[in-house]
Scaffold this active site. Structure first.
Site, PDB file in Angstrom:
ATOM      1  N   SER A  74       0.839  -1.209   0.000  1.00 40.87           N
ATOM      2  CA  SER A  74       0.000   0.000   0.000  1.00 40.87           C
ATOM      3  C   SER A  74       0.869   1.252   0.000  1.00 40.87           C
ATOM      4  CB  SER A  74      -0.917   0.014   1.229  1.00 40.87           C
ATOM      5  OG  SER A  74      -1.737  -1.127   1.256  1.00 40.87           O
ATOM      6  N   HIS A 204       4.440  -9.833   2.277  1.00 40.11           N
ATOM      7  CA  HIS A 204       3.635 -10.876   2.931  1.00 40.11           C
ATOM      8  C   HIS A 204       2.786 -11.702   1.974  1.00 40.11           C
ATOM      9  CE1 HIS A 204      -0.541  -9.120   3.246  1.00 40.11           C
ATOM     10  NE2 HIS A 204       0.128  -8.013   2.981  1.00 40.11           N
ATOM     11  N   CYS A 327     -16.989  -7.176   4.585  1.00 39.32           N
ATOM     12  CA  CYS A 327     -17.862  -6.620   5.607  1.00 39.32           C
ATOM     13  C   CYS A 327     -17.220  -5.353   6.146  1.00 39.32           C
ATOM     14  CB  CYS A 327     -18.047  -7.633   6.726  1.00 39.32           C
ATOM     15  SG  CYS A 327     -19.280  -7.142   7.907  1.00 39.32           S
TER      16      CYS A 327
HETATM   17  C1  PLP Z   1      -2.252  -7.116  -0.757  1.00 40.69           C
HETATM   18  C2  PLP Z   1      -2.283  -6.149  -1.879  1.00 40.69           C
HETATM   19  C3  PLP Z   1      -1.882  -4.822  -1.696  1.00 40.69           C
HETATM   20  C4  PLP Z   1      -1.484  -4.273  -0.364  1.00 40.69           C
HETATM   21  O1  PLP Z   1      -0.269  -4.787   0.106  1.00 40.69           O
HETATM   22  P1  PLP Z   1       0.067  -4.587   1.672  1.00 40.69           P
HETATM   23  O2  PLP Z   1       1.470  -5.008   1.796  1.00 40.69           O
HETATM   24  O3  PLP Z   1      -0.893  -5.475   2.392  1.00 40.69           O
HETATM   25  O4  PLP Z   1      -0.152  -3.150   1.971  1.00 40.69           O
HETATM   26  C5  PLP Z   1      -1.899  -3.974  -2.774  1.00 40.69           C
HETATM   27  N1  PLP Z   1      -2.286  -4.405  -3.979  1.00 40.69           N
HETATM   28  C6  PLP Z   1      -2.670  -5.670  -4.208  1.00 40.69           C
HETATM   29  C7  PLP Z   1      -3.070  -6.088  -5.579  1.00 40.69           C
HETATM   30  C8  PLP Z   1      -2.700  -6.586  -3.161  1.00 40.69           C
HETATM   31  O5  PLP Z   1      -3.103  -7.825  -3.373  1.00 40.69           O
END
Ligand code: PLP
Length: 396
Positions: A74, A204, A327
């Site tokens: 993000s 992650h 939700c």
């Molecule tokens: C999980 C995800 C994010 C966000 O990544 P984080 O490390 O959780 O902030 C952004 N874009 C996509 C497509 C994701 O699947």
């Protein structure tokens, strides 16, 4: 059938792998130096960070100088989009092109910019969950600052024609960013060959820890500093580096990108068996193109049921899955992704996303294919919507 535990939600997050954990461990204890310190303990930490940077760069076909570590996917999206917006606004360019089915890290950033004098064009996706590069071309204007289109969708797994979209952007001399959080480690990426200017990834989703990410920024693009302070990350993102997380990310990217085709060959047949098996349930449909999708992703709408109830019942049977409805603040909002490919609200509510990896066995697939139809049958028996559907009555 004996109850199993099956983790089929790798698009939400993944476990830290043993190899990644092993790489990280010394950095919590003995190797605790501050990478800015002058003595060996600090210099070693700095060297380990740079090694991780090299690994991420190598996996993407980039140069190490083009990789910046962030705290998550993000953050990378926010930096790329808001940073480019700030930079280009000075040249009078205050228009951004994105798509309707981006992750909220992109969509909400664009909405924020709309409140601050920017205009955003949201290109549509077709019923198969694909973006047409020609739509991107038509959306670009004289004052377009940035095009940001995701590499692979997190809900329906569709892989976008990134190279074509990047080519359109270059032809029009507009910067191109892609949120590749779901793509890294699952599809071959080469930022130079594909003409990608900026790319976000997250740890992650590929077996590193939560709270670490990276942004690739092509040489020559000078984004404004994200965090002001010390000189970390070439002065662009201050703050003492999270050395264990960075080292873990380097190792995770290295592993995830080392055997992409072998993994796909293992996972795709299982994924297809799941798709075919679940589609045998009447009144179901596959969301997203069948072939141009991530190897481990399937997303199926099941009419007459609520996604949440389905997930709870699957959980009782040891299956971790996800749905197309989130939700939020007590109200059930159908997924913007499923609505974007033309699903009706009531159909979007009853969707099932499974995102599997190599650890899912053939027996696990059998188990899922045994549990899902049973659970769906029970839920439909209890569903007033289903009853009305079967009687051919209008249901809303
Ligand atoms: C999980 C995800 C994010 C966000 O990544 P984080 O490390 O959780 O902030 C952004 N874009 C996509 C497509 C994701 O699947």
């Amino acid at each position: 059938m004996e109850k199993r535990f099956i983790y089929a939600d790798n698009a939400a997050t993944t476990a830290v792998s043993e190899e990644v954990l092993n790489a990280m461990m010394p950095h919590f204890t003995k190797a605790y130096g501050n990478a800015s310190s002058i003595y060996k303990l600090g210099r070693d930490a700095q060297a380990d960070i740079e090694e991780a940077r090299e690994k991420v760069a190598a996996a993407l076909g980039a140069d190490a100088k083009e990789i910046f570590f962030t705290s998550c996917g993000s953050e990378s999206d926010n930096w790329a989009i808001k940073g480019t917006a700030e930079m280009m606004a000075k040249k009078g360019k205050k228009h951004i092109v994105t798509s309707v089915f981006e992750h909220h890290a992109v969509l909400h950033t664009c909405e924020y910019l709309e409140k601050h004098g920017f205009e955003v064009t949201y290109v549509p996706v077709d019923e198969k969950g694909m973006i047409n590069p020609e739509d991107v071309r038509n959306a670009i204007r004289e004052d377009t600052a940035l095009v940001t289109i995701m590499y692979a969708n997190n809900e329906i797994g569709t892989i976008q024609p990134i190279e074509e979209i990047a080519a359109v952007c270059h032809e029009k001399k507009v910067l191109f960013h892609t949120d590749a959080v779901q793509a890294v480690g699952h599809v071959e990426i080469n930022v130079k060959k594909q003409g990608i200017d900026m790319l976000s990834l997250s740890g992650h989703k590929i077996h590193a820890q939560k709270g670490i990410g990276a942004l690739y920024v092509r040489k020559g693009i000078v984004l404004p500093n994200l965090i002001h302070g010390g000189g970390q990350e070439r002065g662009k993102r201050a703050g003492t580096e999270n050395v264990p997380a960075i080292v873990g990310l380097g190792r995770a990217v290295e592993i995830a990108c080392s055997n992409i085709s072998e993994k796909a060959a293992l996972i795709t047949p299982k994924r297809n068996r799941l798709i075919d098996g679940i589609l045998k349930i009447p009144y179901t449909r596959l969301n997203g193109d069948r072939d141009r999708r991530l190897p481990g992703n399937l997303n199926i709408s099941i009419e007459g049921i609520e996604g949440e109830s389905l997930l709870l019942m699957l959980d009782m049977n040891g299956i971790c899955a996800s749905s197309g409805s989130a939700c939020t603040s007590g109200s059930l909002d159908p997924s913007h992704v499923l609505l974007s490919i033309g699903l009706k609200h009531e159909v979007a509510h009853g969707s099932l996303r499974l995102s599997i990896e190599e650890d899912v066995t053939d027996e696990d697939v059998n188990y899922i294919l045994e549990v899902v139809p049973k659970v769906v049958e029970r839920l439909r028996e209890m569903s007033p919507v289903w009853e009305k559907m079967m009687k051919g009555e209008k249901y809303e």
